[in-house]
Design a protein around this motif. Structure first.
Motif, PDB file in Angstrom:
ATOM      1  N   ASP A 151       0.822  -1.208   0.000  1.00  0.00           N
ATOM      2  CA  ASP A 151       0.000   0.000   0.000  1.00  0.00           C
ATOM      3  C   ASP A 151       0.861   1.266   0.000  1.00  0.00           C
ATOM      4  OD1 ASP A 151      -2.239  -1.558   0.016  1.00  0.00           O
ATOM      5  OD2 ASP A 151      -2.766  -1.186   2.103  1.00  0.00           O
ATOM      6  N   SER A 152       1.916   1.266   0.811  1.00  0.00           N
ATOM      7  CA  SER A 152       2.756   2.455   0.909  1.00  0.00           C
ATOM      8  C   SER A 152       3.554   2.691  -0.368  1.00  0.00           C
ATOM      9  CB  SER A 152       3.710   2.334   2.106  1.00  0.00           C
ATOM     10  OG  SER A 152       4.727   1.372   1.868  1.00  0.00           O
ATOM     11  N   LEU A 156      12.527  -4.312  -2.014  1.00  0.00           N
ATOM     12  CA  LEU A 156      11.839  -3.194  -1.370  1.00  0.00           C
ATOM     13  C   LEU A 156      10.776  -3.708  -0.401  1.00  0.00           C
ATOM     14  CD1 LEU A 156      11.387  -0.096  -1.291  1.00  0.00           C
ATOM     15  CD2 LEU A 156       9.833  -0.383  -3.245  1.00  0.00           C
ATOM     16  N   VAL A 157      10.665  -3.060   0.752  1.00  0.00           N
ATOM     17  CA  VAL A 157       9.679  -3.440   1.758  1.00  0.00           C
ATOM     18  C   VAL A 157       8.574  -2.394   1.878  1.00  0.00           C
ATOM     19  CG1 VAL A 157       9.324  -3.857   4.227  1.00  0.00           C
ATOM     20  CG2 VAL A 157      11.329  -4.819   3.095  1.00  0.00           C
ATOM     21  N   ALA A 158       8.942  -1.120   1.989  1.00  0.00           N
ATOM     22  CA  ALA A 158       7.944  -0.093   2.250  1.00  0.00           C
ATOM     23  C   ALA A 158       8.509   1.289   1.989  1.00  0.00           C
ATOM     24  CB  ALA A 158       7.445  -0.187   3.699  1.00  0.00           C
ATOM     25  N   VAL A 159       7.610   2.250   1.915  1.00  0.00           N
ATOM     26  CA  VAL A 159       7.947   3.673   1.851  1.00  0.00           C
ATOM     27  C   VAL A 159       7.432   4.324   3.126  1.00  0.00           C
ATOM     28  CG1 VAL A 159       7.639   5.851   0.625  1.00  0.00           C
ATOM     29  CG2 VAL A 159       7.791   3.697  -0.659  1.00  0.00           C
ATOM     30  N   ALA A 160       8.293   5.044   3.807  1.00  0.00           N
ATOM     31  CA  ALA A 160       7.884   5.723   5.034  1.00  0.00           C
ATOM     32  C   ALA A 160       6.973   6.905   4.708  1.00  0.00           C
ATOM     33  CB  ALA A 160       9.104   6.225   5.796  1.00  0.00           C
ATOM     34  N   PRO A 161       6.040   7.241   5.592  1.00  0.00           N
ATOM     35  CA  PRO A 161       5.157   8.370   5.347  1.00  0.00           C
ATOM     36  C   PRO A 161       5.838   9.721   5.492  1.00  0.00           C
ATOM     37  CG  PRO A 161       4.737   7.473   7.518  1.00  0.00           C
ATOM     38  CD  PRO A 161       5.706   6.537   6.851  1.00  0.00           C
ATOM     39  N   ARG A 162       7.028   9.735   6.074  1.00  0.00           N
ATOM     40  CA  ARG A 162       7.799  10.969   6.182  1.00  0.00           C
ATOM     41  C   ARG A 162       9.273  10.637   6.119  1.00  0.00           C
ATOM     42  NH1 ARG A 162       5.624  12.485  12.060  1.00  0.00           N
ATOM     43  NH2 ARG A 162       3.783  11.749  10.978  1.00  0.00           N
TER      44      ARG A 162
END
Length: 226
Positions: free
Chosen positions: A127-128, A217-223
């Motif tokens: 999702d991210s 790749l695992v995720a993208v941080a929201p900030r």
């Protein structure tokens, strides 16, 4: 999948429930390390399900569908054979910031992006990642304007709190081998009529680099984490 918030860490990033339920000693480490020592916690604990980008602490069951690769193969370049988290994070940032709405559909873009994801669903936060591209309506407008972008990176580093947490507990990462990496770079945009421009970019990613395997790749941080 059942998911849970990690608002207590101050990032709005939602790691797998396995990270939260089996925290033990590492939970105390996370508190001491500060608001962005999230991925050390993810690497130490391994006992439940997957992440979510919502802010509620209640279990959720919604999840984005996995995109199907187009018949002729994706126009998005696949993940390179890199085992170094900093180098792979830089390549991932370039992938996320690059698009060509003239020749690539949104579905094809998503399918290509998904090939970069870790296959370990307990950690993967799709999702991210898919949230990094425009919604279908905006993508159609980008196509109408023949908009496309290329990207370069100038620097990548482990966030300070991640390094601090890892220094205090070096074994914390040896379960999932997930690293937080902050990348800085630039995108070059162009569109119909000779229009164009450049934009400075920065992003914090979680990448998994198990020994003897290529990174994913695992995720993208929201900030962005400093």
């Amino acid at each position: 999948m059942r998911k849970r918030s990690l608002d207590a860490l101050g990032l709005g990033w939602q790691p797998p429930r396995r990270v939260l339920l089996a925290a033990g000693v590492l939970a105390a480490l996370l508190v001491l390390a500060g608001a962005v020592a999230w991925w050390t916690g993810r690497g130490q604990n391994n006992s439940a399900s997957a992440p979510h980008t919502g802010s509620s602490a209640s279990p959720k069951s919604t999840s984005a569908p996995v995109p199907v690769p187009p018949p002729g193969g994706s126009k998005v370049a696949g993940p390179p054979p890199i085992a170094d988290p900093l180098a792979f994070a830089r390549a991932s940032a370039v992938m996320l910031w690059t698009f060509d709405a003239r020749t690539t559909s949104r579905d094809d873009q998503l399918a290509g992006m998904h090939t970069w994801m870790t296959g370990e669903t307990a950690y993967a936060d799709w999702d991210s990642v898919q949230a990094q591209i425009p919604d279908p309506l905006l993508w159609s407008r980008l196509k109408d304007n023949a908009q496309h972008a290329s990207a370069t990176t100038s620097e990548a580093h482990f966030p300070s709190a991640f390094k601090q947490a890892l220094a205090e507990n070096p074994q914390a990462i040896t379960e999932a081998y997930i690293y937080a990496v902050t990348i800085r770079g630039k995108t070059q945009l162009a569109w119909n009529g000779g229009g164009g421009g450049a934009e400075d970019r920065q992003i914090t990613l979680a990448v998994q680099c198990r020994p003897g395997k290529d990174c994913r790749l695992v995720a993208v941080a929201p900030r962005v984490a400093p």
